[in-house]
Design a protein around this motif. Structure first.
Motif, PDB file in Angstrom:
ATOM      1  N   ILE A   1       0.839  -1.198   0.000  1.00 37.78           N
ATOM      2  CA  ILE A   1       0.000   0.000   0.000  1.00 37.78           C
ATOM      3  C   ILE A   1       0.876   1.251   0.000  1.00 37.78           C
TER       4      ILE A   1
ATOM      5  N   THR B   1      -4.691   4.511   9.200  1.00 36.26           N
ATOM      6  CA  THR B   1      -5.627   4.086   8.143  1.00 36.26           C
ATOM      7  C   THR B   1      -4.952   3.118   7.171  1.00 36.26           C
TER       8      THR B   1
ATOM      9  N   GLU C   1      -4.779  -0.231   9.054  1.00 36.74           N
ATOM     10  CA  GLU C   1      -6.082  -0.887   9.174  1.00 36.74           C
ATOM     11  C   GLU C   1      -6.533  -1.482   7.848  1.00 36.74           C
ATOM     12  N   LEU C   2      -6.245  -0.809   6.747  1.00 34.48           N
ATOM     13  CA  LEU C   2      -6.566  -1.373   5.435  1.00 34.48           C
ATOM     14  C   LEU C   2      -5.778  -2.661   5.194  1.00 34.48           C
TER      15      LEU C   2
ATOM     16  N   ASP D   1      -7.393  -5.376   7.266  1.00 33.04           N
ATOM     17  CA  ASP D   1      -8.674  -5.819   6.702  1.00 33.04           C
ATOM     18  C   ASP D   1      -8.477  -6.700   5.477  1.00 33.04           C
ATOM     19  N   ILE D   2      -7.516  -6.335   4.622  1.00 34.30           N
ATOM     20  CA  ILE D   2      -7.260  -7.147   3.424  1.00 34.30           C
ATOM     21  C   ILE D   2      -6.703  -8.507   3.822  1.00 34.30           C
TER      22      ILE D   2
ATOM     23  N   ILE E   1      -6.525   1.789  -3.485  1.00 30.92           N
ATOM     24  CA  ILE E   1      -6.499   2.693  -2.325  1.00 30.92           C
ATOM     25  C   ILE E   1      -6.073   4.106  -2.739  1.00 30.92           C
TER      26      ILE E   1
ATOM     27  N   GLN F   1      -7.818   5.440   2.021  1.00 28.33           N
ATOM     28  CA  GLN F   1      -9.123   4.795   2.016  1.00 28.33           C
ATOM     29  C   GLN F   1      -9.365   4.063   0.704  1.00 28.33           C
ATOM     30  N   LEU F   2     -10.270   3.109   0.749  1.00 28.59           N
ATOM     31  CA  LEU F   2     -10.746   2.431  -0.446  1.00 28.59           C
ATOM     32  C   LEU F   2     -11.927   3.197  -1.012  1.00 28.59           C
TER      33      LEU F   2
ATOM     34  N   GLU G   1     -14.634  -0.738  -0.988  1.00 27.79           N
ATOM     35  CA  GLU G   1     -14.865  -0.938   0.439  1.00 27.79           C
ATOM     36  C   GLU G   1     -16.031  -1.900   0.666  1.00 27.79           C
TER      37      GLU G   1
END
Length: 438
Positions: A76, A243, A246-247, A250-251, A322, A340-341, A346
């Motif tokens: 990312i 952020t 956290e992305l 989550d992925i 992203i 953010q996505l 998202e």
């Protein structure tokens, strides 16, 4: 943007006094090393991620999940540096910092996954509560013995990036969400004792130090939260670095943990088509909606390399989507920018996360293990709280005495139990409660 805005964010609670010849590492490369070499990080190898440790040697533990999240986080970071070179430069976007956050993000989680978290929150609900992210803050700032009193003594920006929920459990708690207090621990329902996500009030001085470079308006807004009638309060904002972490988390959870479920035959291709493929095809997600049917065939292929190829393609799809978004309500760049996505991506990732939760975590076999772990943690806590002077190990006993004088002795018991691995907690339980054992 002032050139020196990051100076206070590289500061540490304990100033670095030792210099080592030939050590040319950056601030965040040092932080990454401190996390990697910590006992708290090593213990993740024996803590439950989704499936219980010991059921198989294939699927992911908290440790391998954190390593995968770190790899995704660096991906990312590279994407954002290529897409937004000026913004990334102004924000001092750093791959080592991202890796540090992803490696450390789960070190506060107790044994037995969410079963252990619910158990500790139930036992601590009158003493400030318990939540894994709040415990991560305690470990990095106080408990990990890299220094005598300041934990890992990470840079302020590294600590900020690990704060997913910047307010206190006591403030966020909605009493209506808690169930009744049971005389029998076996009657404690998990759904009645999910903790609010936040920090512990006893750690407020450290949190005040962390946020001190921000202006008062930014601090107040950063700590803002939404209240609900039937849920605990939920914080609204995270820092820019958080952020990204956290992305990545989550992925890793939605895609990599899906691989475990497929390999362990816990999900079927028919259910995957109904819950993922068909909704995705209606969502018009660029590339993904058009390719999900072909990806599904590879995901459920008997050929291991086909499945790996599909997992990699899914991860890449989300990483490359992203973006960086500006939040004009904040003055400081670390709060005014968010990774953010886009909305449709998202929603797509939420489908994968919900699928893992509904089809794997909520399965009765997994819940039985969570319940078993929940019982062990509650009974261990009950035993230690009944006679800390007698049962706690010496170094923990000394910390308990000091904390008890300050009015938060139970927090030290929570520290001790939450640091255990699944296996250590199970052995200790057997030693305490099983006749002829130990």
């Amino acid at each position: 943007m002032a050139d020196n805005w990051e100076t206070p964010w590289q500061a540490r609670r304990l100033p670095r006094v030792q210099t080592r010849d030939g050590d040319h590492r950056s601030c965040y490369q040092r932080d990454k090393a401190r996390v990697l070499h910590s006992a708290a990080f090593r213990r993740l190898q024996a803590k439950t991620q989704v499936l219980g440790v010991g059921l198989s040697d294939f699927y992911r533990t908290r440790l391998t999940h954190s390593l995968e999240a770190a790899q995704i986080g660096t991906g990312i970071t590279a994407q954002l540096q290529a897409k937004y070179p000026q913004t990334a430069s102004e924000l001092r976007l750093d791959a080592s910092l991202t890796e540090t956050l992803c490696l450390a993000h789960d070190i506060g989680h107790p044994p037995f996954g969410h079963g252990g978290e619910i158990a500790l929150h139930y036992m601590m609900h009158e003493h400030g509560g318990f939540e894994g992210n709040g415990q991560t803050f305690r470990i990095i700032t106080q408990l990990e013995p890299y220094t005598a009193e300041h934990g890992m003594n990470l840079a302020r920006r590294s600590i900020l990036g690990l704060i997913k929920y910047p307010n206190f459990i006591d403030t966020l708690t909605n009493p209506a969400c808690h169930g009744q207090i049971n005389t029998s621990l076996r009657q404690v329902k998990a759904d009645d004792w999910h903790p609010p996500k936040g920090l512990f009030s006893c750690d407020k001085p450290l949190f005040d130090w962390l946020l001190s470079p921000f202006c008062e308006d930014d601090i107040a807004r950063f700590m803002a939260f939404d209240s609900f009638d039937n849920k605990h309060g939920k914080t609204r904002y995270k820092s820019f670095d958080c952020t990204i972490m956290e992305l990545a988390d989550d992925i890793a959870y939605g895609i990599h943990d899906l691989e475990d479920a497929i390999v362990m035959s816990m999900v079927t291709s028919e259910r995957f088509v109904a819950d993922i493929v068909e909704p995705l095809q209606k969502m018009d997600v660029p590339w993904l909606s058009a390719n999900i049917e072909q990806l599904t065939k590879r995901l459920f292929s008997k050929q291991h390399h086909e499945r790996k190829n599909a997992i990699g393609a899914l991860v890449n799809c989300f990483i490359t989507a992203i973006t960086i978004m500006q939040q004009e309500q904040f003055a400081h760049p670390l709060l005014a920018n968010q990774a953010q996505l886009p909305t449709q991506y998202e929603a797509a990732l939420s489908l994968f996360k919900s699928f893992v939760y509904d089809q794997v975590i909520r399965q009765s076999e997994v819940q039985i293990l969570e319940y078993k772990g929940q019982q062990m943690v509650m009974e261990l806590f009950e035993a230690f709280a009944s006679d800390p002077e007698r049962l706690l190990p010496e170094n923990t006993r000394q910390r308990w005495r000091q904390a008890e004088e300050a009015g938060y002795g139970h927090r030290i018991i929570a520290d001790y139990i939450s640091g255990m691995t699944d296996e250590f907690a199970a052995r200790l339980y057997s030693t305490l409660f099983v006749p002829k054992h130990g």
